[in-house]
Design a protein around this motif. Sequence first.
Motif, PDB file in Angstrom:
ATOM      1  N   ASN A 114     -26.141   3.258  -3.628  1.00  0.00           N
ATOM      2  CA  ASN A 114     -27.582   3.402  -3.843  1.00  0.00           C
ATOM      3  C   ASN A 114     -28.020   4.851  -3.672  1.00  0.00           C
ATOM      4  O   ASN A 114     -28.834   5.355  -4.450  1.00  0.00           O
ATOM      5  CB  ASN A 114     -28.362   2.487  -2.907  1.00  0.00           C
ATOM      6  N   GLU A 115     -27.494   5.520  -2.665  1.00  0.00           N
ATOM      7  CA  GLU A 115     -27.836   6.931  -2.443  1.00  0.00           C
ATOM      8  C   GLU A 115     -27.341   7.791  -3.602  1.00  0.00           C
ATOM      9  O   GLU A 115     -28.040   8.694  -4.049  1.00  0.00           O
ATOM     10  CB  GLU A 115     -27.260   7.442  -1.116  1.00  0.00           C
ATOM     11  N   ARG A 116     -26.133   7.501  -4.083  1.00  0.00           N
ATOM     12  CA  ARG A 116     -25.584   8.249  -5.215  1.00  0.00           C
ATOM     13  C   ARG A 116     -26.464   8.075  -6.448  1.00  0.00           C
ATOM     14  O   ARG A 116     -26.782   9.039  -7.144  1.00  0.00           O
ATOM     15  CB  ARG A 116     -24.156   7.796  -5.515  1.00  0.00           C
ATOM     16  N   LEU A 117     -26.893   6.832  -6.698  1.00  0.00           N
ATOM     17  CA  LEU A 117     -27.748   6.566  -7.860  1.00  0.00           C
ATOM     18  C   LEU A 117     -29.106   7.238  -7.717  1.00  0.00           C
ATOM     19  O   LEU A 117     -29.647   7.788  -8.693  1.00  0.00           O
ATOM     20  CB  LEU A 117     -27.907   5.062  -8.070  1.00  0.00           C
ATOM     21  N   LYS A 118     -29.671   7.224  -6.507  1.00  0.00           N
ATOM     22  CA  LYS A 118     -30.951   7.907  -6.272  1.00  0.00           C
ATOM     23  C   LYS A 118     -30.814   9.399  -6.527  1.00  0.00           C
ATOM     24  O   LYS A 118     -31.700  10.020  -7.121  1.00  0.00           O
ATOM     25  CB  LYS A 118     -31.417   7.681  -4.829  1.00  0.00           C
ATOM     26  N   GLN A 119     -29.698   9.977  -6.075  1.00  0.00           N
ATOM     27  CA  GLN A 119     -29.482  11.413  -6.267  1.00  0.00           C
ATOM     28  C   GLN A 119     -29.315  11.731  -7.749  1.00  0.00           C
ATOM     29  O   GLN A 119     -29.860  12.725  -8.236  1.00  0.00           O
ATOM     30  CB  GLN A 119     -28.253  11.888  -5.483  1.00  0.00           C
ATOM     31  N   GLU A 120     -28.588  10.885  -8.473  1.00  0.00           N
ATOM     32  CA  GLU A 120     -28.434  11.088  -9.917  1.00  0.00           C
ATOM     33  C   GLU A 120     -29.785  11.042 -10.611  1.00  0.00           C
ATOM     34  O   GLU A 120     -30.062  11.844 -11.500  1.00  0.00           O
ATOM     35  CB  GLU A 120     -27.515  10.016 -10.521  1.00  0.00           C
ATOM     36  N   LEU A 121     -30.621  10.090 -10.221  1.00  0.00           N
ATOM     37  CA  LEU A 121     -31.955   9.975 -10.820  1.00  0.00           C
ATOM     38  C   LEU A 121     -32.796  11.199 -10.500  1.00  0.00           C
ATOM     39  O   LEU A 121     -33.450  11.755 -11.382  1.00  0.00           O
ATOM     40  CB  LEU A 121     -32.644   8.701 -10.315  1.00  0.00           C
ATOM     41  N   ALA A 122     -32.750  11.645  -9.251  1.00  0.00           N
ATOM     42  CA  ALA A 122     -33.510  12.834  -8.863  1.00  0.00           C
ATOM     43  C   ALA A 122     -33.014  14.062  -9.620  1.00  0.00           C
ATOM     44  O   ALA A 122     -33.818  14.866 -10.105  1.00  0.00           O
ATOM     45  CB  ALA A 122     -33.402  13.053  -7.354  1.00  0.00           C
TER      46      ALA A 122
END
Length: 163
Positions: A116-124
């Motif tokens: 989830n953190e990886r996906l949030k960072q990718e989105l950001a």
Amino acid sequence: VLFATNLVTNFDKAFNSRILANIKLDLPNKEARAEIIKVSLPPFLPIEKPFTDEEILEISEIIDGFSGREIKNAILSMLLKKAGECGKDAIFVIDDLKDAMTAKKEEIEKLKAEENERLKQELADAQVRRPTATQPIASNTNVDILRRLSNLEKHVFGSKLSE
């Protein structure tokens, strides 16, 4: 060919078009998880005392959302850990099973949180790279290109532009 996956959404249309039939299997409920635990334990497992149905059912509540593979992997981890600690003299107790399932659950939750953190960072990162309507897109570059184009026209056409 028969195959199973929990990641159906990862298949593209071309891959899906080659599959003749799909059968959706939900994750096992509490009773099914208890049965999976029972059949996954080795038949001649050296145990201090037999595990009761109630104990196994209680453990199956802990692992809500587990697939059969995750249950099997937790049991294998328990067997390997105990064998590493005690060797051929290993005697299993219900707490070994409970600890293994709890550890597997924590591992899965940690992996999900990391994903989830990886996906949030990718989105950001994607939002930072994407220019918005209010941001000028390389305005200095555009002005520089226009100046060069104007100089080129003057050089090529010279006085003909003024005529």
